[in-house]
Write an enzyme that holds these catalytic residues in place. Structure first.
Site, PDB file in Angstrom:
ATOM      1  N   HIS A  47       6.303  -0.778   4.995  1.00 10.15           N
ATOM      2  CA  HIS A  47       5.427   0.130   4.253  1.00 10.15           C
ATOM      3  C   HIS A  47       5.041   1.247   5.211  1.00 10.15           C
ATOM      4  O   HIS A  47       4.585   0.970   6.334  1.00 10.15           O
ATOM      5  CB  HIS A  47       4.182  -0.588   3.735  1.00 10.15           C
ATOM      6  CG  HIS A  47       3.428   0.205   2.724  1.00 10.15           C
ATOM      7  ND1 HIS A  47       2.728   1.351   3.050  1.00 10.15           N
ATOM      8  CD2 HIS A  47       3.274   0.036   1.387  1.00 10.15           C
ATOM      9  CE1 HIS A  47       2.164   1.840   1.955  1.00 10.15           C
ATOM     10  NE2 HIS A  47       2.482   1.065   0.938  1.00 10.15           N
ATOM     11  N   ASP A  80       4.975  -6.332  -2.097  1.00  9.81           N
ATOM     12  CA  ASP A  80       5.898  -6.548  -3.213  1.00  9.81           C
ATOM     13  C   ASP A  80       6.642  -7.871  -3.029  1.00  9.81           C
ATOM     14  O   ASP A  80       6.832  -8.631  -3.983  1.00  9.81           O
ATOM     15  CB  ASP A  80       6.883  -5.384  -3.321  1.00  9.81           C
ATOM     16  CG  ASP A  80       6.182  -4.056  -3.566  1.00  9.81           C
ATOM     17  OD1 ASP A  80       5.389  -3.978  -4.514  1.00  9.81           O
ATOM     18  OD2 ASP A  80       6.415  -3.115  -2.796  1.00  9.81           O
TER      19      ASP A  80
END
Length: 381
Positions: A280, A321
């Site tokens: 990320h 996720d």
């Protein structure tokens, strides 16, 4: 369009293979299989050059301005949440620590600057979580709710509670006296998942100025109803680069089950696809939301294999996720559980940002940097 081998790309970037793979995974460098050897990849030269120039500090001022809105500097002031030092904070409180003790209702109260925990209610006969029902319910409200412009923050907070109730009726149907994580666990008949669901809802409630939150703020800035702002956020969240990234994680797990983790990851990268399970941009040392959630349930074996292999190959840790998809698999939740959890949780943040934007009194209206054909000049005499 020209392409580079891995060796050429690494020489231009002056970096390690893991960093190259990470840039492909994040979508910063496009890749495709090498026609002469499908086991190898080629990398788009213009993407490599752009990153090389950025690292060398040679970007033009207009490029800096254009990239501000894409993982760049903050573009709007906000007191709701921030990411700093690898941690996520809600109005100054560490979100990971808050998730140890709080519910989504208490998180909404914190994000909305309320003094007491938000109490949910249920008014419909929905029996199972449904994203389609959430869209229908919000669209119905948009047609009748008052515009937000000119209304007090107290009135908006009351309406925000009603909007969250509407969404909860669709995404976590159940008795109004129950907290939302218990309603969600009961609707899926998985009471053992309740505490993990609570943690996930708190951790996903807000995340600074992400794509769906920006969409919600733009809608609110025009004076539209709070329900319209949440509807904008929900629509944006369904994109595969945002809330639907769990589908890419599931696809990787399915490929790993058939090919093995290493081969599945290699094939995904060679095809030029993003590895939505890893990394990320705001968390160089690992997505704190994943790190806070993963220890609280047993990781299914295939997920464990992909995590171990992928973190070594890509040089990035798994993200939220991955954690949501793994949690859904661990508790045998419905396949769409990650987007249901994400939508319910993030609605609290969308409402907080919508109210903050309304209070600012400013319309969000950026200008475009025109790159089309030159405008015709007026030749009249």
């Amino acid at each position: 369009m020209s392409w580079l081998t891995a060796e050429e790309a690494l020489q231009a970037l002056k970096t390690k293979p893991q960093t190259l793979y990470a840039n492909v995974s994040r979508g910063r460098i496009h890749a495709k299989p090498d026609p002469s050897d499908p086991r190898r990849s080629l990398y788009q030269a213009s993407d490599v050059q752009r990153l090389a120039e950025r690292h060398a500090g040679r970007r033009k001022a207009e490029t800096v301005a254009a990239e501000t809105i894409r993982w760049g500097d903050p573009v709007l002031p906000s007191a709701i949440s921030t990411i700093t030092g690898g941690r996520l904070f809600y109005r100054g409180r560490d979100a990971a620590d808050f998730a140890d003790v709080a519910t989504l209702e208490q998180t909404a109260a914190l994000l909305w600057n309320g003094a007491e925990a938000f109490l949910s209610g249920s008014r419909t006969g929905n029996t199972s979580p449904s994203l389609q029902a959430a869209f229908r319910a919000l669209a119905g409200r948009v047609a009748s709710d008052l515009p937000s412009l000119g209304r007090s923050q107290a009135a908006l907070r009351r309406e925000a509670g009603g909007v969250l109730c509407t969404l909860a009726d669709a995404l976590a149907p159940g008795p109004p006296e129950q907290p939302l994580h218990l309603r969600l666990a009961a609707s899926w008949r998985r009471p053992d998942a309740a505490d993990c669901l609570r943690r996930a809802l708190v951790l996903m409630a807000d995340h600074e100025l992400n794509a769906s939150t920006f969409a919600a703020r733009v809608t609110a800035s025009a004076g539209a109803a709070l329900s319209a702002a949440v509807l904008s956020g929900l629509a944006t969240l369904t994109g595969p680069l945002h809330g639907a990234a769990w589908q890419g994680v599931d696809a990787l797990i399915e490929a790993a089950s058939a090919l093995g983790a290493e081969q599945a990851i290699r094939r995904t990268l060679a095809q030029g696809n993003r590895l939505s399970a890893f990394g990320h941009p705001l968390y160089p040392d690992g997505d704190i939301r994943a790190l806070a959630l993963l220890p609280h349930f047993p990781l299914p074996p295939q997920f464990a294999a992909v995590r171990e292999t992928g973190e070594e190959m890509v040089g990035e840790r798994v993200n939220v996720d991955f954690a949501l998809a793994a949690m859904a698999a661990a508790f045998d939740l419905p396949r769409e559980a990650p987007i249901i959890i994400f939508s319910l949780a993030r609605s609290a943040g969308w409402l907080a940002h919508a109210m903050e934007q309304i209070d600012s009194g400013e319309l969000i209206r950026p200008r475009a940097r025109y790159v089309g054909p030159a405008p015709e000049t007026d030749r009249r005499t």
